[in-house]
Write an enzyme that holds these catalytic residues in place. Structure first.
Site, PDB file in Angstrom:
ATOM      1  CE  LYS A 294      -4.163  -1.837   0.191  1.00 43.46           C
ATOM      2  NZ  LYS A 294      -5.126  -1.682  -0.922  1.00 43.46           N
ATOM      3  CD  GLU A 316      -9.990   3.799   0.643  1.00 45.48           C
ATOM      4  OE1 GLU A 316      -9.959   5.025   0.425  1.00 45.48           O
ATOM      5  OE2 GLU A 316      -9.178   3.003   0.130  1.00 45.48           O
ATOM      6  CB  SER A 583      -0.027  -8.193  -1.373  1.00 48.13           C
ATOM      7  OG  SER A 583      -0.893  -8.985  -0.582  1.00 48.13           O
TER       8      SER A 583
END
Ligand SMILES: O=C(O)c1ccccc1NCC(=O)[C@H](O)[C@H](O)COP(=O)(O)O
Length: 601
Positions: A294, A316, A583
């Site tokens: 991210k 969010e 990830s």
């Protein structure tokens, strides 16, 4: 639609002018257009991923070709000399073999070529190519060659290229001399040549019209009037930033010095042995600062917000990884930060909630709907509408109205670009299969995008089947969803017959979303990427597998990709290569693991 290659590029301004072409050529052979590998590597950074980077060689040895493939990196190689079939077979990217066409014998020779593409050119004068002369196109009338493999070069310009296309119907046209003035490339001529070939239909070659925000039929800007100005402002700002080398340099500086990139592509020896199939490699996004992919996107968008003069950020978060990444970068760059998070996710991800607060962010609990990611996006969008003057909405996945899906994809493409370079370094070729988990789809699109044009690489996205795709407790949007609009884009989503968005379920908060990024829907639509679904239980079992065999405790999201990889590996052989995108790491999921795996772990 015919592709365009602009060949013999040496200057940044000409490379930029060629950025709308399908391919850019760098000549490494003796020529006035010759560039060094280092020069080509610098020029290639100016080109979007969608443009093939082609190295032109004349009787070079394999080591030189491999070095250029690795360092530029090149996506294709063009051979203009007397190269052997053995050499062609040793090249790990697609190969174009060039033929000078003087007579019918030359045509017979090209029909025997084993290369992926054949390029027909006029005989060179001083060098093997780039002569600016045409050959007799009628010699090709009887040639047995599929149009999908044919590239036409030699003396093309805006005046004759349409005739070449209508008489030879090639896959690509290639120009060098015809876009030069006094022996130097000419940016205007390059742009005009591309425009002539592509005309209005330029955007249809990849099936996407990214500049209008559509991937095939999916995407767009379905937002209320109050947001339209902000969305347009963002679109213009990102279009400028993308082309700005200072912006790109700052972004890459943070990726290296702050995130710790590049991340390894780890060979998983014990997993390879246990599965008894392909060589398994793991792309280690779990090693990024803050623990997941991210941050790659959060940095890019935060820098863009500052460039737009906005010092307040709203975001969010589902699993909390995007919230933590955003709060982290806001702390670093001194930006005000508000994060919306569903009440249910706050309960599941206590540790990340505390991390966000510690970093100085305000965490707003969302109690509406299922109190998960979809509801957090709704509230973040509402907040943005009310504060649009000074606030940037830093969306965390490849979702939302244009330009968000493209922008997030571009920032996450560092994953796939690094993987591509690393696997060629380690194995001398591209992998056979790549897998990544898909919620909104940002790590997957970042991993897949640099490989989309490599037909030999099978791409598999893995969604959350929750308690099973035949129950009403899953988040398998691509497998079970239908077309509709959610959060500003036309995509696939889980909805009832009245178009009411249904609640998604996954044990993994990061996959618990009823929509999916529009580019994924397009890639499924055109059959380029396969999408599979993995249950909560299968993902949990893979958490144990990866932990025990490789000493890597994955995030629940990433464990979905591992679970599907095990199934895919069962049908693969030892000479094949499989890559899994890990990830994120599992620290945030410890409470769930302790509850669900008690007795097993
Ligand atoms: O461009 C060169 O100088 C060159 C030298 C040696 C081998 C190949 C070379 N160029 C390849 C190309 O530029 C194109 O494939 C093609 O030959 C372009 O032809 P033209 O438009 O006639 O310059």
């Amino acid at each position: 639609m015919t592709k365009v290659k602009i060949c013999g590029l040496q200057e940044i301004e000409h490379v930029r002018a060629a950025s709308e072409a399908g391919a850019a050529g760098f000549v490494f052979a003796p020529s006035r257009r010759k560039v060094s590998i280092e020069q080509a590597a610098r020029l290639a950074t100016e080109l979007p991923d969608s443009v093939e980077k082609i190295g032109v060689f004349v009787n070079a040895d394999l080591d030189e070709i491999l070095e250029a493939i690795q360092k530029v990196p090149l996506t294709m190689v063009q051979l203009h000399g007397d190269e052997t079939d053995d050499l062609i077979r040793s090249i790990p990217v697609k190969v174009i073999q060039a033929f000078s066409i003087r007579d019918a014998d030359d045509v017979r020779k090209l029909e025997q070529s084993i290369a992926d593409y054949v390029l027909v050119d006029a005989p060179g004068i001083q060098h093997r190519g780039g002569s600016g002369r045409r050959f007799d196109w009628t010699l090709l009338e009887q040639a047995v060659i599929e149009p999908g493999r044919l590239i036409v070069a030699g003396g093309l310009d805006t005046g004759n290229v349409e005739a070449a296309i209508s008489s030879l119907a090639p896959y690509m046209v290639d120009v060098s001399s015809g876009v030069e003035t006094d022996g130097k490339k000419d940016a205007e001529k390059i742009k005009n040549f591309i425009k002539t070939v592509k005309g209005d239909s330029m955007q249809h070659t990849t099936g996407t019209k990214e500049e209008t925000g559509f991937f095939g039929r999916f995407g767009g800007q379905f937002v209320p009037e109050t947001l339209m100005r902000a969305v347009k402002e963002l679109e213009a700002a990102y279009a400028e930033a993308k082309e700005d080398s200072d912006f790109q340099a700052t972004y890459h500086h943070y990726l290296k010095e702050y995130v710790g990139r590049e991340q390894p592509l780890t060979f998983a020896a014990r997993l390879t042995e246990a599965w008894g199939g392909p060589k398994v490699y793991l792309k280690r996004e779990d090693l990024n600062h803050t623990g997941a992919h991210k941050i790659n996107n959060a940095i890019g968008q935060a820098l863009l917000a500052i460039r737009m003069g906005k010092r307040k950020i709203v975001a969010e978060t589902g699993a909390g990884q995007h919230g933590v990444a955003t709060a982290t970068i806001c702390a670093l760059l001194d930006l005000e930060c508000v994060i919306f998070m569903g009440e249910e996710d706050i309960r599941r991800q206590q540790l990340n909630v505390f991390r966000m607060k510690l970093l100085g962010a305000k965490v707003e609990s969302v109690t509406k709907g299922s109190a998960t990611l979809k509801d957090a996006v709704n509230e973040a969008l509402r907040y943005w509408v009310s504060n649009v003057g000074d606030t940037h909405y830093l969306i965390g996945s490849a979702l939302g109205p244009h330009p968000f899906p493209t922008m997030v994809r571009d920032f996450q493409s560092v994953i796939g670009k690094e993987t591509r370079k690393q696997i060629v370094e380690k194995e001398g070729r591209l992998p056979d299969v790549i897998l990544a988990c898909v919620g909104g789809g940002s790590n997957a699109i970042g991993m897949f995008h640099p490989f989309v044009n490599d037909e030999g690489v099978r791409l598999i996205g893995v969604e959350a089947a929750g308690e099973g795709v035949d129950t009403n407790r899953h988040a398998a949007t691509l497998t079970k969803g239908t077309e509709g609009v959610l959060h500003g884009a036309f995509m696939k989503l889980l909805q009832d017959d009245n178009g009411q968005v249904q609640e998604a379920h996954s044990i993994s908060a990061g996959l618990d979303y009823p929509g999916v990024g529009p580019e994924h829907v397009h890639l499924e639509d055109i059959g380029r990427v396969e999408y599979k679904a993995v249950t909560d239980d299968e993902a949990l079992a893979s958490v144990i597998t990866l932990s025990r065999l490789e000493g890597i405790i994955p995030a629940l999201e990433s464990a979905h990709a591992v679970a599907e990889a095990e199934k895919v590996a069962a049908a693969m052989g030892p000479e094949e290569i499989l890559v899994i995108c890990v990830s994120g790491r599992g620290d945030k999921d410890m409470a769930t693991y302790a509850e669900k795996l008690e007795g097993l772990a």
